[in-house]
Scaffold this motif. Structure first.
Motif, PDB file in Angstrom:
ATOM      1  N   PHE A  28       0.845  -1.193   0.000  1.00 10.44           N
ATOM      2  CA  PHE A  28       0.000   0.000   0.000  1.00 10.44           C
ATOM      3  C   PHE A  28       0.880   1.242   0.000  1.00 10.44           C
ATOM      4  N   ASN A  29       0.388   2.279  -0.665  1.00  8.06           N
ATOM      5  CA  ASN A  29       1.046   3.578  -0.717  1.00  8.06           C
ATOM      6  C   ASN A  29       2.485   3.512  -1.242  1.00  8.06           C
ATOM      7  N   ALA A  30       2.697   2.621  -2.214  1.00  6.04           N
ATOM      8  CA  ALA A  30       4.036   2.448  -2.779  1.00  6.04           C
ATOM      9  C   ALA A  30       4.175   3.105  -4.151  1.00  6.04           C
ATOM     10  N   GLY A  31       3.108   3.777  -4.645  1.00  5.18           N
ATOM     11  CA  GLY A  31       3.201   4.460  -5.926  1.00  5.18           C
ATOM     12  C   GLY A  31       2.577   3.715  -7.091  1.00  5.18           C
ATOM     13  N   LYS A  32       1.701   2.741  -6.817  1.00  6.21           N
ATOM     14  CA  LYS A  32       1.061   1.988  -7.904  1.00  6.21           C
ATOM     15  C   LYS A  32       0.217   2.897  -8.796  1.00  6.21           C
ATOM     16  N   SER A  33      -0.607   3.745  -8.189  1.00  2.00           N
ATOM     17  CA  SER A  33      -1.458   4.656  -8.973  1.00  2.00           C
ATOM     18  C   SER A  33      -0.609   5.663  -9.734  1.00  2.00           C
ATOM     19  N   VAL A  81      -7.360   6.999 -23.552  1.00  2.00           N
ATOM     20  CA  VAL A  81      -5.936   6.705 -23.754  1.00  2.00           C
ATOM     21  C   VAL A  81      -5.851   5.525 -24.718  1.00  2.00           C
ATOM     22  N   GLU A  82      -5.203   5.734 -25.859  1.00  2.00           N
ATOM     23  CA  GLU A  82      -5.156   4.723 -26.919  1.00  2.00           C
ATOM     24  C   GLU A  82      -4.679   3.362 -26.420  1.00  2.00           C
ATOM     25  N   MET A  83      -3.717   3.337 -25.517  1.00  2.00           N
ATOM     26  CA  MET A  83      -3.186   2.081 -24.992  1.00  2.00           C
ATOM     27  C   MET A  83      -4.302   1.205 -24.414  1.00  2.00           C
ATOM     28  N   LEU A  84      -5.328   1.851 -23.849  1.00  3.70           N
ATOM     29  CA  LEU A  84      -6.413   1.112 -23.206  1.00  3.70           C
ATOM     30  C   LEU A  84      -7.357   0.449 -24.206  1.00  3.70           C
ATOM     31  N   ARG A  85      -7.148   0.691 -25.495  1.00  2.00           N
ATOM     32  CA  ARG A  85      -7.920  -0.039 -26.514  1.00  2.00           C
ATOM     33  C   ARG A  85      -7.438  -1.486 -26.588  1.00  2.00           C
ATOM     34  N   ASP A  86      -6.168  -1.723 -26.240  1.00  2.12           N
ATOM     35  CA  ASP A  86      -5.561  -3.047 -26.365  1.00  2.12           C
ATOM     36  C   ASP A  86      -5.280  -3.731 -25.030  1.00  2.12           C
ATOM     37  N   ILE A  87      -5.325  -2.974 -23.959  1.00  3.09           N
ATOM     38  CA  ILE A  87      -4.957  -3.517 -22.658  1.00  3.09           C
ATOM     39  C   ILE A  87      -5.837  -2.882 -21.590  1.00  3.09           C
ATOM     40  N   ASN A  88      -6.267  -3.678 -20.636  1.00  3.29           N
ATOM     41  CA  ASN A  88      -6.949  -3.153 -19.460  1.00  3.29           C
ATOM     42  C   ASN A  88      -5.949  -3.188 -18.314  1.00  3.29           C
ATOM     43  N   ILE A  89      -5.989  -2.188 -17.460  1.00  5.07           N
ATOM     44  CA  ILE A  89      -5.043  -2.088 -16.344  1.00  5.07           C
ATOM     45  C   ILE A  89      -5.837  -2.092 -15.046  1.00  5.07           C
ATOM     46  N   VAL A  90      -5.323  -2.804 -14.064  1.00  4.83           N
ATOM     47  CA  VAL A  90      -5.983  -2.900 -12.767  1.00  4.83           C
ATOM     48  C   VAL A  90      -5.091  -2.268 -11.708  1.00  4.83           C
ATOM     49  N   ASP A  91      -5.676  -1.317 -10.975  1.00  3.58           N
ATOM     50  CA  ASP A  91      -5.010  -0.691  -9.829  1.00  3.58           C
ATOM     51  C   ASP A  91      -5.596  -1.331  -8.577  1.00  3.58           C
ATOM     52  N   THR A  92      -4.745  -1.736  -7.661  1.00  2.94           N
ATOM     53  CA  THR A  92      -5.200  -2.406  -6.440  1.00  2.94           C
ATOM     54  C   THR A  92      -4.869  -1.563  -5.215  1.00  2.94           C
ATOM     55  N   PRO A  93      -5.635  -1.741  -4.125  1.00  4.21           N
ATOM     56  CA  PRO A  93      -5.306  -1.029  -2.888  1.00  4.21           C
ATOM     57  C   PRO A  93      -3.938  -1.436  -2.339  1.00  4.21           C
ATOM     58  N   GLY A  94      -3.505  -2.631  -2.617  1.00  2.00           N
ATOM     59  CA  GLY A  94      -2.176  -3.056  -2.207  1.00  2.00           C
ATOM     60  C   GLY A  94      -2.165  -4.093  -1.107  1.00  2.00           C
ATOM     61  N   THR A  95      -0.982  -4.553  -0.831  1.00  6.47           N
ATOM     62  CA  THR A  95      -0.771  -5.551   0.213  1.00  6.47           C
ATOM     63  C   THR A  95      -0.170  -4.866   1.430  1.00  6.47           C
ATOM     64  N   ASN A  96      -0.193  -5.578   2.529  1.00  6.37           N
ATOM     65  CA  ASN A  96       0.372  -5.057   3.779  1.00  6.37           C
ATOM     66  C   ASN A  96      -0.297  -3.727   4.156  1.00  6.37           C
ATOM     67  N   ALA A  97      -1.594  -3.615   3.831  1.00  7.72           N
ATOM     68  CA  ALA A  97      -2.336  -2.371   4.033  1.00  7.72           C
ATOM     69  C   ALA A  97      -2.698  -2.165   5.501  1.00  7.72           C
ATOM     70  N   VAL A  98      -2.865  -0.902   5.871  1.00  9.75           N
ATOM     71  CA  VAL A  98      -3.268  -0.558   7.225  1.00  9.75           C
ATOM     72  C   VAL A  98      -4.675  -1.102   7.490  1.00  9.75           C
ATOM     73  N   ARG A  99      -5.565  -0.932   6.528  1.00 11.28           N
ATOM     74  CA  ARG A  99      -6.926  -1.455   6.661  1.00 11.28           C
ATOM     75  C   ARG A  99      -6.974  -2.827   6.001  1.00 11.28           C
ATOM     76  N   ARG A 100      -7.229  -3.843   6.784  1.00  6.76           N
ATOM     77  CA  ARG A 100      -7.202  -5.233   6.316  1.00  6.76           C
ATOM     78  C   ARG A 100      -8.141  -5.481   5.135  1.00  6.76           C
ATOM     79  N   GLU A 101      -9.301  -4.786   5.092  1.00  8.80           N
ATOM     80  CA  GLU A 101     -10.233  -5.033   3.987  1.00  8.80           C
ATOM     81  C   GLU A 101      -9.633  -4.630   2.647  1.00  8.80           C
ATOM     82  N   HIS A 102      -8.717  -3.663   2.639  1.00  6.34           N
ATOM     83  CA  HIS A 102      -8.056  -3.281   1.387  1.00  6.34           C
ATOM     84  C   HIS A 102      -7.148  -4.408   0.908  1.00  6.34           C
TER      85      HIS A 102
END
Length: 118
Positions: A28-33, A81-102
């Motif tokens: 979590f909070n490592a810069g994924k987004s 964004v043209e790239m998204l015509r060929d690829i879908n991207i998934v952003d996740t809340p992350g691991t080792n998160a402060v809130r377990r549900e994330h």
């Protein structure tokens, strides 16, 4: 050809028609987004010094930037964004998160079959 082999071949051929899915996972909070925004060349996802991603974000091509809540814990986000015509991207809340549900959302998504995202 055996029936099982033929089923496997047919499943594989169907998967070739699906968009490639890039899932970004890390602590979590490592810069994924921020990484995804840089990759897209457009600030689509919220970034911050505190954790900002609380749901799974599925990014797809669309005429404008739009976010819509879908299934439990999943947001569908579109961007022109043209790239998204060929690829879908998934952003996740992350691991080792402060809130377990994330962290649970992240782990369950990674474990789930990717065909459930279409």
């Amino acid at each position: 050809m055996e029936s099982d082999d033929q089923d496997t071949l047919q499943r594989s051929l169907r998967q070739l028609d699906e968009l490639f899915l890039l899932v970004v996972v890390g602590e979590f909070n490592a810069g994924k987004s921020a990484f995804i925004n840089a990759l897209l060349g457009l600030r689509v996802l919220e970034e911050g010094v505190t954790p900002t991603t609380t749901r799974i974000g599925l990014l797809k091509y669309g005429p404008g930037v739009h976010r819509e809540a879908a299934a439990s814990g999943l947001d569908v986000i579109t961007a022109p964004v043209e790239m998204l015509r060929d690829i879908n991207i998934v952003d996740t809340p992350g691991t080792n998160a402060v809130r377990r549900e994330h962290e649970v959302l992240t782990r369950e998504f990674v474990r789930a079959p990717t065909s459930s995202c279409s």
